[in-house]
Design a protein around this motif. Structure first.
Motif, mmCIF file in Angstrom:
data_model
loop_
_atom_site.group_PDB
_atom_site.id
_atom_site.type_symbol
_atom_site.label_atom_id
_atom_site.label_comp_id
_atom_site.label_asym_id
_atom_site.label_seq_id
_atom_site.Cartn_x
_atom_site.Cartn_y
_atom_site.Cartn_z
ATOM 1 N N MET A 78 9.299 64.287 0.860
ATOM 2 C CA MET A 78 8.224 64.050 0.954
ATOM 3 C C MET A 78 7.854 63.096 2.472
ATOM 4 O O MET A 78 8.659 62.442 2.656
ATOM 5 N N ARG A 79 7.261 63.939 3.240
ATOM 6 C CA ARG A 79 6.793 63.464 4.522
ATOM 7 C C ARG A 79 5.848 62.290 4.463
ATOM 8 O O ARG A 79 4.940 62.207 3.566
ATOM 9 N N PHE A 80 5.672 61.430 5.490
ATOM 10 C CA PHE A 80 4.700 60.446 5.758
ATOM 11 C C PHE A 80 4.839 59.423 4.729
ATOM 12 O O PHE A 80 3.892 58.730 4.289
ATOM 13 N N ALA A 81 6.102 59.143 4.002
ATOM 14 C CA ALA A 81 5.998 57.956 3.074
ATOM 15 C C ALA A 81 5.572 56.799 3.641
ATOM 16 O O ALA A 81 5.024 55.845 2.958
ATOM 17 N N TRP A 82 6.009 56.328 4.986
ATOM 18 C CA TRP A 82 5.615 55.162 5.586
ATOM 19 C C TRP A 82 4.219 54.872 5.445
ATOM 20 O O TRP A 82 3.774 53.634 5.529
ATOM 21 N N LEU A 83 3.450 55.914 5.413
ATOM 22 C CA LEU A 83 1.956 55.786 5.476
ATOM 23 C C LEU A 83 1.302 55.128 4.246
ATOM 24 O O LEU A 83 0.593 54.331 4.229
ATOM 25 N N TYR A 84 2.191 55.243 3.055
ATOM 26 C CA TYR A 84 1.744 54.555 2.062
ATOM 27 C C TYR A 84 2.004 53.148 1.958
ATOM 28 O O TYR A 84 1.135 52.302 1.725
ATOM 29 N N ILE A 85 3.316 52.845 2.584
ATOM 30 C CA ILE A 85 3.278 51.146 2.863
ATOM 31 C C ILE A 85 2.319 50.579 3.819
ATOM 32 O O ILE A 85 1.751 49.403 3.574
ATOM 33 N N VAL A 86 2.100 51.356 4.964
ATOM 34 C CA VAL A 86 1.245 50.665 5.903
ATOM 35 C C VAL A 86 -0.330 50.730 5.215
ATOM 36 O O VAL A 86 -1.094 49.718 5.317
ATOM 37 N N LEU A 87 -0.789 51.471 4.756
ATOM 38 C CA LEU A 87 -1.957 51.798 3.726
ATOM 39 C C LEU A 87 -2.175 50.568 2.884
ATOM 40 O O LEU A 87 -3.107 50.221 2.686
ATOM 41 N N SER A 88 -0.900 50.185 2.238
ATOM 42 C CA SER A 88 -1.009 49.034 1.280
ATOM 43 C C SER A 88 -1.326 47.957 2.022
ATOM 44 O O SER A 88 -1.998 46.936 1.299
ATOM 45 N N GLY A 89 -1.100 47.387 3.484
ATOM 46 C CA GLY A 89 -1.541 46.402 4.043
ATOM 47 C C GLY A 89 -3.273 46.405 4.233
ATOM 48 O O GLY A 89 -3.740 45.510 4.341
ATOM 49 N N ILE A 90 -3.792 47.381 4.419
ATOM 50 C CA ILE A 90 -5.054 47.662 4.590
ATOM 51 C C ILE A 90 -5.929 47.643 3.380
ATOM 52 O O ILE A 90 -7.005 47.241 3.083
ATOM 53 N N THR A 91 -5.234 48.444 2.198
ATOM 54 C CA THR A 91 -5.996 48.514 1.026
ATOM 55 C C THR A 91 -5.454 47.529 -0.087
ATOM 56 O O THR A 91 -5.857 46.416 -0.079
ATOM 57 N N ALA A 92 -4.526 48.056 -0.725
ATOM 58 C CA ALA A 92 -3.733 47.213 -1.743
ATOM 59 C C ALA A 92 -2.642 47.845 -2.210
ATOM 60 O O ALA A 92 -2.394 49.239 -2.572
#
Length: 118
Positions: A78-92
């Motif tokens: 799965m590509r762009f997994a890091w995006l889930y972690i980054v988005l958690s700082g912006i959303t939850a």
């Protein structure tokens, strides 16, 4: 159209519903904190032992979940997994982790279909 729906298993839908609940629930209280001009970080660490306990609990779970996201995404390609972690700082993390689990479930379903048709 059936191609898009095929990989939305009941488990994936359940994780997606939890992701939406996590986003709406956390951002409702974030909005209250903003409107009330609260010190968000200060409230987390100085509103008593119970709040601090929950904060540490959730922080450890978020770190473990982030590690799981990276490892599992690599395993499944799965590509762009890091995006889930980054988005958690912006959303939850209550939003991004179940969202990742929903997408992971879709990937597992697609892989099972590929094995069945090979």
């Amino acid at each position: 159209m059936s191609e898009l729906r095929r990989h939305w298993t009941p488990t994936a839908v359940a994780f997606l519903v939890l992701a939406v609940a996590g986003l709406v629930g956390t951002w409702t209280f974030n909005a209250f904190a903003i409107v009330q001009m609260r010190d968000f970080v200060g409230d987390l660490v100085s509103s008593g032992p119970a709040v601090s306990s929950i904060t540490v609990d959730l922080l450890v779970v978020a770190i473990a979940g982030s590690i799981f996201i990276i490892v599992e995404a690599r395993r499944l390609g799965m590509r762009f997994a890091w995006l889930y972690i980054v988005l958690s700082g912006i959303t939850a993390f209550a939003f991004t982790f179940p969202l990742f689990l929903a997408m992971r479930q879709r990937r597992l379903s697609a892989r099972a279909d590929q094995r069945g048709t090979s």
